[in-house]
Design a protein around this motif. Structure first.
Motif: not given
Length: 170
Positions: A12-17, A88-100
């Motif tokens: 967890l400490a590593e992920l926090f950093k 990146i084409d501005p009409d494309w939709v970004a799919v993002t990470a829900p978490n680290l």
């Protein structure tokens, strides 16, 4: 404290950093942890809640999740660039990470990726896995369209909200 708990706290400490957060509070199993970059932060075991970090200058406000904690950003940052240097084409939709966590394009080493550039996807199409401490989160496309760009290398550490792929709605 057991050796496993000690390893989990170190992870967890590593992920926090790596995550670039200002504070992170974790509670469970009779343990309360506060990771903070603020030396004046409360460390008395949880009598005060950590305030959310102020958004970065120019940051977009968070949007409602598309499905089960996943964000689909319909307005990608128009300044974002691909590794190859193309815009990146501005009409494309970004799919993002829900978490680290660690980004995986395939279900196991050596297996074919969940999706390829140019592949048609539906809202329920799994596009990748995010793993943190042996817990895997399946990330779905969240919309119908064609995968136009995968923005992360397999095995890379990603942050919550980071763009994973771009999909052209069609």
């Amino acid at each position: 404290m057991s050796e496993q708990i000690t390893r989990d706290i170190a992870a967890l400490a590593e992920l926090f950093k790596a995550g670039g957060w200002s504070e992170l509070r974790v509670e469970g199993g009779g343990i309360s942890l506060l990771f903070s970059n603020d030396p004046d932060s409360t460390s008395n075991g949880g009598s005060a809640l950590a305030a959310p970090a102020a958004p970065e200058k120019g940051a977009r406000p968070p949007q409602a999740p598309a499905a089960a904690g996943q964000k689909v950003d319909p307005v990608p940052d128009r300044r974002e660039k691909r590794a190859s240097g193309g815009v990146i084409d501005p009409d494309w939709v970004a799919v993002t990470a829900p978490n680290l966590g660690t980004f995986y394009r395939s279900p196991k080493p050596g297996a074919a990726p969940f999706v390829e550039v140019g592949q048609r996807v539906e809202p329920s199409t799994e596009i990748c896995l995010i793993e943190v401490m042996k817990l895997f989160t399946s990330v779905k496309a969240g919309l119908s369209g064609t995968v136009r760009h995968v923005a992360v290398d397999d095995g890379a550490l990603v942050e919550g909200g980071q763009t994973l792929a771009y999909i052209e709605i069609n």
